[in-house]
Design a protein around this motif. Sequence first.
Motif, PDB file in Angstrom:
ATOM      1  N   ILE A 105       0.841  -1.195   0.000  1.00 21.83           N
ATOM      2  CA  ILE A 105       0.000   0.000   0.000  1.00 21.83           C
ATOM      3  C   ILE A 105       0.876   1.244   0.000  1.00 21.83           C
ATOM      4  O   ILE A 105       1.721   1.426   0.880  1.00 21.83           O
ATOM      5  N   LEU A 106       0.673   2.100  -0.990  1.00 23.09           N
ATOM      6  CA  LEU A 106       1.334   3.399  -1.074  1.00 23.09           C
ATOM      7  C   LEU A 106       0.324   4.504  -0.800  1.00 23.09           C
ATOM      8  O   LEU A 106      -0.881   4.335  -1.034  1.00 23.09           O
ATOM      9  N   GLY A 107       0.790   5.641  -0.313  1.00 18.34           N
ATOM     10  CA  GLY A 107      -0.087   6.769  -0.072  1.00 18.34           C
ATOM     11  C   GLY A 107      -0.928   6.629   1.184  1.00 18.34           C
ATOM     12  O   GLY A 107      -1.910   7.350   1.357  1.00 18.34           O
ATOM     13  N   ALA A 108      -0.535   5.728   2.074  1.00 20.21           N
ATOM     14  CA  ALA A 108      -1.308   5.490   3.300  1.00 20.21           C
ATOM     15  C   ALA A 108      -0.826   6.339   4.465  1.00 20.21           C
ATOM     16  O   ALA A 108      -1.408   6.296   5.551  1.00 20.21           O
ATOM     17  N   THR A 109       0.248   7.098   4.273  1.00 21.80           N
ATOM     18  CA  THR A 109       0.768   7.990   5.303  1.00 21.80           C
ATOM     19  C   THR A 109       0.768   9.417   4.758  1.00 21.80           C
ATOM     20  O   THR A 109       0.641   9.625   3.561  1.00 21.80           O
ATOM     21  N   GLY A 110       0.909  10.387   5.652  1.00 21.94           N
ATOM     22  CA  GLY A 110       0.932  11.769   5.173  1.00 21.94           C
ATOM     23  C   GLY A 110       0.531  12.753   6.242  1.00 21.94           C
ATOM     24  O   GLY A 110       0.711  12.511   7.437  1.00 21.94           O
ATOM     25  N   THR A 111      -0.059  13.861   5.844  1.00 23.63           N
ATOM     26  CA  THR A 111      -0.369  14.948   6.767  1.00 23.63           C
ATOM     27  C   THR A 111      -1.537  14.626   7.689  1.00 23.63           C
ATOM     28  O   THR A 111      -1.615  15.157   8.795  1.00 23.63           O
ATOM     29  N   ARG A 112      -2.458  13.775   7.243  1.00 25.41           N
ATOM     30  CA  ARG A 112      -3.613  13.425   8.050  1.00 25.41           C
ATOM     31  C   ARG A 112      -3.275  12.243   8.955  1.00 25.41           C
ATOM     32  O   ARG A 112      -3.318  11.091   8.538  1.00 25.41           O
ATOM     33  N   LEU A 113      -2.909  12.529  10.202  1.00 25.27           N
ATOM     34  CA  LEU A 113      -2.510  11.466  11.122  1.00 25.27           C
ATOM     35  C   LEU A 113      -3.666  10.540  11.461  1.00 25.27           C
ATOM     36  O   LEU A 113      -3.440   9.346  11.746  1.00 25.27           O
ATOM     37  N   ASP A 114      -4.899  11.042  11.426  1.00 27.58           N
ATOM     38  CA  ASP A 114      -6.034  10.157  11.671  1.00 27.58           C
ATOM     39  C   ASP A 114      -6.136   9.094  10.578  1.00 27.58           C
ATOM     40  O   ASP A 114      -6.349   7.909  10.864  1.00 27.58           O
ATOM     41  N   HIS A 115      -5.926   9.510   9.331  1.00 25.00           N
ATOM     42  CA  HIS A 115      -5.938   8.556   8.229  1.00 25.00           C
ATOM     43  C   HIS A 115      -4.753   7.593   8.330  1.00 25.00           C
ATOM     44  O   HIS A 115      -4.896   6.394   8.071  1.00 25.00           O
ATOM     45  N   THR A 116      -3.587   8.124   8.683  1.00 28.85           N
ATOM     46  CA  THR A 116      -2.408   7.262   8.819  1.00 28.85           C
ATOM     47  C   THR A 116      -2.646   6.183   9.861  1.00 28.85           C
ATOM     48  O   THR A 116      -2.381   4.994   9.622  1.00 28.85           O
ATOM     49  N   MET A 117      -3.145   6.568  11.030  1.00 29.08           N
ATOM     50  CA  MET A 117      -3.409   5.602  12.097  1.00 29.08           C
ATOM     51  C   MET A 117      -4.468   4.592  11.670  1.00 29.08           C
ATOM     52  O   MET A 117      -4.350   3.385  11.933  1.00 29.08           O
TER      53      MET A 117
END
Length: 229
Positions: A105-117
């Motif tokens: 999975i790519l693009g699963a991390t970034g500025t939105r920590l809620d989405h990252t978690m």
Amino acid sequence: MKKVLIITGGQTDIAFAEEVYKEYRPNLVITADSGLLTANKLGIIPDYAVGDFDSSDKETVENIKAKFEIYGKPIIKKFNPEKDETDTEIAISLSLSLNPAEIVILGATGTRLDHTMANIGLLYKIMQSGIKARIMDKHNVISLHDKDIVLKKDESFGEYFSLLPFTEEVRGLKIKGAKYELDGYILKAGSSLGISNEIVENNVFISFEKGILLIYQTSDVGLALSGKM
């Protein structure tokens, strides 16, 4: 072995994504929402594109729809923005229905920590299906384990690895072949003990009696991918 690449809507370094695509050689590509834009920059026509597309460029979506028709790919699956699952979870559910052996999975991390978690948590859904999965970005490889694992030095992505408990605790944790070793340790939630370890022997053996373990392979300068995917 069917290998699936999911590109979702978080931050993605295009040069890194291109290297992952070349090294991993996926059999199927699934994009989630604005991951479609990343695929377009890479010159990839995904096999499936899912999501509500509330963050995608409409013109790009329409252009790729046309390419889907030309190449005979499945139609884009669109969902209402007011839904109970994120676009990434929808993409993962779709990939699981295709009986993959492995998912990156790519693009699963970034500025939105809620989405990252949340995305890290979604690794549990894949693990329950018995499928190997990794979240990757330019500096991190994240994987979830309920069984013992061996990290090989010549296959290591970065100079460090870190262990964190996914469950409240991981009991009987043993680490051998690393700079910092453990023998029968109880790694509890809220502890940073497992951060920034290093592989010193050819293999690092990580075993535990109970629990679920998050393993991070990390690099400040950028992951080494050649021959390791």
